[in-house]
Write an enzyme that holds these catalytic residues in place. Structure first.
Site, PDB file in Angstrom:
ATOM      1  N   LYS A 173       0.808  -1.219   0.000  1.00  0.00           N
ATOM      2  CA  LYS A 173       0.000   0.000   0.000  1.00  0.00           C
ATOM      3  C   LYS A 173       0.841   1.269   0.000  1.00  0.00           C
ATOM      4  O   LYS A 173       0.317   2.363   0.118  1.00  0.00           O
ATOM      5  CB  LYS A 173      -0.919  -0.012   1.213  1.00  0.00           C
ATOM      6  CG  LYS A 173      -1.902  -1.168   1.171  1.00  0.00           C
ATOM      7  CD  LYS A 173      -2.780  -1.154   2.372  1.00  0.00           C
ATOM      8  CE  LYS A 173      -2.391  -2.276   3.286  1.00  0.00           C
ATOM      9  NZ  LYS A 173      -3.118  -2.256   4.541  1.00  0.00           N
ATOM     10  N   GLY A 216       1.118   6.481   0.262  1.00  0.00           N
ATOM     11  CA  GLY A 216       0.485   5.320   0.862  1.00  0.00           C
ATOM     12  C   GLY A 216      -0.993   5.586   1.027  1.00  0.00           C
ATOM     13  O   GLY A 216      -1.408   6.738   1.187  1.00  0.00           O
ATOM     14  N   SER A 267      -7.408   2.692   9.937  1.00  0.00           N
ATOM     15  CA  SER A 267      -7.988   2.224  11.198  1.00  0.00           C
ATOM     16  C   SER A 267      -6.969   2.148  12.326  1.00  0.00           C
ATOM     17  O   SER A 267      -7.304   2.358  13.480  1.00  0.00           O
ATOM     18  CB  SER A 267      -8.670   0.872  11.001  1.00  0.00           C
ATOM     19  OG  SER A 267      -7.738  -0.072  10.544  1.00  0.00           O
TER      20      SER A 267
END
Length: 186
Positions: free
Chosen positions: A45, A57, A136
Site C-alpha cells: 500500500k 500510501g 484504522s
C-alpha cells in the site's frame, strides 16, 4: 472516511509517515480486509509515484486507492516537482467529480520537502509535527511515533516500531510492513 463503512467493502488499513534527521518515510501494513475477514496479508500500500521522488500510501478501499494513485500520477506529470499543487488539484477533483466523490480512501504523500494527507472531503493537510497516520490503526501508529520522535531512533526505525505497536492494538493492521524512504531537505 469510515474504515468500517460496509461489510462487503475491501479495506487497506494503516499508513504512517515520519520525517526526521534528513529522511522521510512512509510505512504501511499489508492487511486487506473484507468486512471482518482478512483477505490478504501482504498487500503493498506504499509506493513511489511520479518520477520516483514522491512516495505515497493509502488507507481505505483498495480499488478506490488505485484510482487515486493513477490520478495523482497524472497531476504530478502536469505539475512536476510541485507536490502541494498536484495534491490540491487532485483534492479539487476528488471533491467535485461525481465519480471521485464516492471514493473511500485517504492518502499520505511525501516528497523531500513536505508531507501531506489527502482526504475525500477535499482536504490537503500538513502535519503540525513530523508525523501523520491514517487508516484504522493510524491513530495508534501516530501516537507511538510521536512518543518515539525524541529518541535516538531514525525515521525508519520509528516508523517500523510504531507500526508494530499499531499491529498489536488494531485488528485491521498486521505486521507485514512496507517502507519507502526519501532523503529529505527539512
Amino acid at each position: 472516511m469510515s474504515s468500517h463503512s460496509s461489510p462487503d467493502t475491501w479495506h487497506g488499513t494503516t499508513i504512517l509517515t515520519v520525517r526526521k534527521a534528513g529522511k522521510v518515510v512512509i510505512a504501511g501494513d499489508g492487511q486487506v480486509s473484507l468486512g471482518q475477514t482478512i483477505i490478504k496479508g501482504t498487500a503493498r500500500k506504499v509506493r513511489r509515484v511520479g518520477s520516483g521522488n514522491v512516495i505515497a500510501g493509502f488507507a481505505g478501499s483498495t480499488a478506490d486507492a488505485f484510482t487515486l494513485f493513477e490520478r495523482l500520477e497524472t497531476k504530478l506529470e502536469r505539475f512536476p516537482d510541485q507536490l502541494k499543487r498536484a495534491c490540491v488539484e487532485l483534492a479539487k477533483d476528488w471533491r467535485t467529480d461525481r465519480y471521485l466523490r464516492r471514493l473511500e480512501a485517504m492518502m499520505i504523500v511525501a516528497d523531500p520537502d513536505e508531507s501531506l494527507v489527502l482526504t475525500g472531503t477535499g482536504d490537503v493537510l500538513e502535519p503540525d509535527d513530523a508525523v501523520m497516520g491514517i487508516g484504522s490503526g493510524g491513530s495508534f501508529a501516530l501516537a507511538a511515533a510521536r512518543a518515539l520522535l525524541d529518541t535516538d531512533l531514525d525515521a525508519e526505525q520509528i516508523a517500523r516500531k510504531a507500526m508494530a505497536i499499531a499491529a498489536k492494538i488494531c485488528v485491521y493492521t498486521n505486521d507485514e510492513v512496507t517502507v519507502e524512504t526519501l532523503d529529505a531537505t527539512k
